[in-house]
Motif scaffolding. Structure first.
Motif, PDB file in Angstrom:
ATOM      1  N   MET A 243      21.275  59.273 -18.399  1.00 51.66           N
ATOM      2  CA  MET A 243      20.386  58.162 -18.737  1.00 51.66           C
ATOM      3  C   MET A 243      20.732  57.633 -20.130  1.00 51.66           C
ATOM      4  N   PRO A 244      20.733  56.307 -20.301  1.00 50.77           N
ATOM      5  CA  PRO A 244      21.009  55.764 -21.630  1.00 50.77           C
ATOM      6  C   PRO A 244      19.901  56.151 -22.602  1.00 50.77           C
ATOM      7  N   LYS A 245      20.288  56.252 -23.868  1.00 47.88           N
ATOM      8  CA  LYS A 245      19.314  56.602 -24.890  1.00 47.88           C
ATOM      9  C   LYS A 245      18.458  55.388 -25.251  1.00 47.88           C
TER      10      LYS A 245
ATOM     11  N   TYR B 115      38.323  57.958 -13.584  1.00 46.69           N
ATOM     12  CA  TYR B 115      37.419  58.464 -14.608  1.00 46.69           C
ATOM     13  C   TYR B 115      38.195  59.100 -15.763  1.00 46.69           C
ATOM     14  N   ASP B 116      39.161  59.957 -15.431  1.00 49.50           N
ATOM     15  CA  ASP B 116      39.896  60.662 -16.484  1.00 49.50           C
ATOM     16  C   ASP B 116      40.802  59.733 -17.286  1.00 49.50           C
TER      17      ASP B 116
ATOM     18  N   LEU C  23      30.340  61.055 -19.224  1.00 48.34           N
ATOM     19  CA  LEU C  23      29.728  61.208 -17.910  1.00 48.34           C
ATOM     20  C   LEU C  23      28.379  60.503 -17.857  1.00 48.34           C
ATOM     21  N   ASP C  24      27.618  60.607 -18.919  1.00 50.58           N
ATOM     22  CA  ASP C  24      26.319  59.938 -18.994  1.00 50.58           C
ATOM     23  C   ASP C  24      26.508  58.429 -18.864  1.00 50.58           C
TER      24      ASP C  24
ATOM     25  N   SER D 204      38.107  66.142 -13.561  1.00 53.79           N
ATOM     26  CA  SER D 204      36.992  66.568 -14.408  1.00 53.79           C
ATOM     27  C   SER D 204      35.616  66.289 -13.811  1.00 53.79           C
ATOM     28  N   ILE D 205      35.515  65.413 -12.803  1.00 53.72           N
ATOM     29  CA  ILE D 205      34.202  65.151 -12.186  1.00 53.72           C
ATOM     30  C   ILE D 205      34.226  65.316 -10.668  1.00 53.72           C
TER      31      ILE D 205
END
Length: 219
Positions: free
Chosen positions: A1-3, A30-31, A57-58, A122-123
């Motif tokens: 989730m974004p901050k 992604y990588d 990832l977020d 990685s994911i």
């Protein structure tokens, strides 16, 4: 989730940042996707990204959630009970999907490249979880058809749901393999994935329906 710091940004800046990262993950895995390259294009400090998101990832999951939410505003308006049969509904999902692609090319390109992203080492652990969610949605569709006497009941719903999922994957793959669409070229031209190819898309969908209808429908 974004901050909270990202949520409080002005909409114009938020969109500018979101669009830049949608494009990066749409053209790379992604990588391979580089936060450093994107922030250089945006002319912002790399550290500011981590004021907006916990990590890469977020950020990626935020982009995924936003893209799915936008597409759902198109296809989610369709109600199965408003159609005579499943296949008319299935066809309209592509009609509305084309509209989504036409009006939201970056989100569409991001989703088109999603499988490539999820196959990044990685994911890759996320792949099965997300795939399971997608397939479950198709199983729910199949279960509705079986319970209402439209689909045959001698084949397990899980099998029917997975084949429906694969129909969608195959349609996309055929269009790309045969050169009807070229996502890498279209994103370079800042065009939607299916730009100018609606007739070709809907013809392939119609062909798949001809093959699938007798296999699924109750005699």
């Amino acid at each position: 989730m974004p901050k909270e710091t990202f949520i409080k940004l002005k909409e114009e800046k938020k969109k500018h940042i979101t669009d830049a990262f949608l494009r990066e993950f749409a053209v790379k895995t992604y990588d391979e996707a580089s936060i450093s390259m994107v922030v250089k294009q945006l002319r912002i400090a790399k550290g500011s990204v981590y004021q907006y998101f916990d990590d890469k990832l977020d950020l990626f999951m935020y982009l995924l959630g936003e893209s799915v939410a936008v597409k759902t505003r198109y296809t989610g308006s369709l109600k199965r009970e408003n159609y005579v049969d499943f296949w008319a509904y299935f066809s309209d999902l592509y009609e509305f999907g084309f509209e989504f692609d036409d009006e939201n090319p970056l989100q569409s390109h991001f989703l088109h490249n999603l499988t490539q992203n999820l196959n990044s080492p990685s994911i890759k652990h996320l792949y099965n979880d997300l795939l399971s969610q997608v397939v479950t949605g198709f199983e729910t569709m199949a279960e509705y058809e079986v319970q209402n006497g439209f689909f045959r009941s001698d084949i397990p719903v899980k099998t029917q749901g997975f084949v429906l999922y694969k129909l969608g994957v195959s349609i996309q793959e055929q269009l790309e393999v045969t050169g009807i669409i070229n996502p890498k070229e279209s994103i370079e031209k800042k065009q939607p994935v299916y730009f100018g190819k609606k007739d070709e898309l809907m013809q392939v969908v119609a062909d798949y329906i001809k093959l699938a209808r007798p296999a699924f429908n109750k005699n």
